[in-house]
Design an enzyme around this catalytic site. Structure first.
Site, PDB file in Angstrom:
ATOM      1  CG  PHE A 127      -1.995   0.996   1.203  1.00 45.21           C
ATOM      2  CD1 PHE A 127      -3.178   0.750   0.524  1.00 45.21           C
ATOM      3  CD2 PHE A 127      -1.849   2.217   1.836  1.00 45.21           C
ATOM      4  CE1 PHE A 127      -4.191   1.703   0.489  1.00 45.21           C
ATOM      5  CE2 PHE A 127      -2.849   3.180   1.801  1.00 45.21           C
ATOM      6  CZ  PHE A 127      -4.028   2.916   1.126  1.00 45.21           C
ATOM      7  CG  ASP A 199      -0.814  -2.221   6.902  1.00 50.63           C
ATOM      8  OD1 ASP A 199      -1.938  -2.453   7.387  1.00 50.63           O
ATOM      9  OD2 ASP A 199      -0.522  -1.159   6.331  1.00 50.63           O
ATOM     10  CE1 TYR A 224      -9.694   3.462   6.609  1.00 54.54           C
ATOM     11  CE2 TYR A 224      -8.693   4.576   8.479  1.00 54.54           C
ATOM     12  CZ  TYR A 224      -8.609   4.092   7.189  1.00 54.54           C
ATOM     13  OH  TYR A 224      -7.437   4.233   6.490  1.00 54.54           O
ATOM     14  CE  LYS A 225      -8.459   0.581   4.921  1.00 58.87           C
ATOM     15  NZ  LYS A 225      -7.036   0.422   4.612  1.00 58.87           N
ATOM     16  NE  ARG A 373     -10.814  -2.044  -2.824  1.00 56.38           N
ATOM     17  CZ  ARG A 373     -10.187  -1.468  -1.805  1.00 56.38           C
ATOM     18  NH1 ARG A 373      -9.030  -1.920  -1.372  1.00 56.38           N
ATOM     19  NH2 ARG A 373     -10.685  -0.398  -1.225  1.00 56.38           N
TER      20      ARG A 373
END
Ligand SMILES: *Cc1c(COP(=O)(O)O)cnc(C)c1O
Length: 414
Positions: A127, A199, A224-225, A373
């Protein structure tokens, strides 16, 4: 399997042991939300908790709340709740800052623990913020350090040598959903004396993670995911207990001090994981995160994993059978054991197709250059939802409903 019907899937929903959890979330009728990997859905009770913290704790109790309502205890309490989900002990995890900042904190910790080594090893497709934070740190350190990158999914052994201080990897690739073997990778790095920073942005809350069982050194992840902590929720960090006392944090803020209210002029780190705190905690945001995590109190993460694999296998099967001939190609591993909880399909028209789907109340997202996605969150997505999502996709493809100027206009956030 090809003559599967919607009724078959309704029957699977009825037999689903996680079925009751959908009612824990605010989810409008008709909406099929396949983006919980990017921003989790609002759990019931969060709005009330935040309102209470604003009106009563802040509004009435004011500054006495730091003690009276234990505002200082939020970061370790959230950490302890997260620990169970990621295979850590309660004193090994704490909520703090953003994932990006926590990457910086733990990379510096790793480099200081391996002072004779000069390399941060990662993957080219990690990322971007993970790579950017490493680049900025190396720049700060003045040139003798190196960010060594291997191709995505490549065997690390060719790149692991005595210069590697830390291996920094994201367990689940944000584009393809490809999942790395945490235990095997950690072991390979340890054999050469390197530390590992994981991560968990697309892992925590998505499936059972076993940091202790993998002998992991460091980890970070997003609130927040899959954890549903709310937009901009705080992140978390994990440091294995065996390393904690040896770390003198680079971001040595007052809330990581042994005695912040002694107002001593010299920094002395707090015991344990608390030394990784920096400044005053975001109480409103922590309250939302803490409340959201209570959804997971009774959740069996093994069941979440099983259902996540079943939902994503079903999605692949239905897209490939019912949307055949429209140029969609699977960009995720076909074997569910090698995927996180998301599936991506590549398409030259991926962006407008996704916009057309969103207009039909099926929310996924788009990642450059061509990926649509779809995230699968077993607590609030059912099997019939997958059927309905694919039906809406099929109609969009067959009618070319995506082929309009409106759906081709790119917004700032995709
Ligand atoms: C979402 C994500 C981040 C986000 O970091 P922030 O500091 O919260 O913006 C970091 N790493 C990975 C792998 C991600 O998927």
């Amino acid at each position: 399997m090809t003559d599967l019907t919607r009724a078959d899937l309704e029957a699977r929903d009825l037999a689903d042991p996680l079925r009751a959890y959908r009612s824990f979330f605010e989810l409008r009728e008709g909406l099929i939300y396949l983006d919980g990997n990017s921003l989790g859905v609002l759990p019931h009770g969060v709005a009330e908790r935040v309102a209470d913290v604003v009106c009563r704790e802040w509004g009435c109790d004011l500054i006495t709340s730091w003690n009276k309502n234990d505002w200082m205890g939020l970061a370790p309490r959230i950490g302890a709740k997260l620990a169970r989900l990621i295979g850590a002990a309660p004193g090994e995890v704490i909520a703090a800052d953003s994932t990006s900042i926590n990457i910086f904190k733990l990379l510096t910790a790793a480099l200081k623990l391996r002072p004779s080594r000069r390399v941060i090893l990662s993957e080219k497709g990690n990322f971007p913020t993970d790579l950017y934070m490493a680049q900025g740190l190396i720049d700060l350190l003045g040139g003798t350090y190196e960010l060594r990158l291997v191709e995505d999914g490549a065997d690390l052994s060719g790149a692991l040598d005595q210069d590697v201080a830390v291996v920094m990897l994201t367990q689940v690739d944000y584009r393809t959903g490809r999942m790395l073997d945490m235990a095997a990778t950690t072991q390979a790095a340890h054999q050469t004396g390197a530390l590992v920073l994981w991560d968990l942005a697309h892992s925590a809350g998505a499936f059972p993670v076993d940091l202790n069982g993998s002998d992991a050194d460091f980890a970070v992840g997003c609130g927040y995911k899959y954890l549903n902590g709310g937009p901009g929720a705080a992140a978390f960090l994990y440091v294995a207990e065996r390393l904690q006392d040896a770390i003198n944090p680079a971001l040595s803020g007052w809330l990581g001090h042994e005695a912040p209210f002694a107002f001593d002029g010299d920094y002395r780190p707090a015991p344990g994981i608390a030394r990784h705190l920096v400044g005053t905690p975001p109480v409103l945001s922590f309250a939302a995160f803490d409340q959201a995590l209570s959804v997971f109190d009774t959740v069996d993460m093994g069941l979440v994993r099983e259902k996540s694999k079943a939902l994503s296998d079903l999605f692949i099967q239905l897209v490939e059978s019912r949307c055949a001939g429209h140029g969609l190609t699977l960009a995720s591993p076909r074997d569910a054991a090698q995927r996180g909880s998301q599936v991506s399909f590549g398409s030259d028209n991926g962006y407008p197709i996704m916009q057309a789907l969103i207009a039909q109340d099926v929310i996924g997202d788009f990642r450059a250059p061509n990926l649509m996605r779809f995230g699968f969150t077993p607590l609030y997505i059912g099997y019939a939802d997958i059927w309905d999502a694919v039906e809406r996709l099929r109609i969009i493809l067959e009618t070319c409903a995506w082929d309009t100027e409106a759906f081709k206009q790119r917004s700032a956030v995709t």
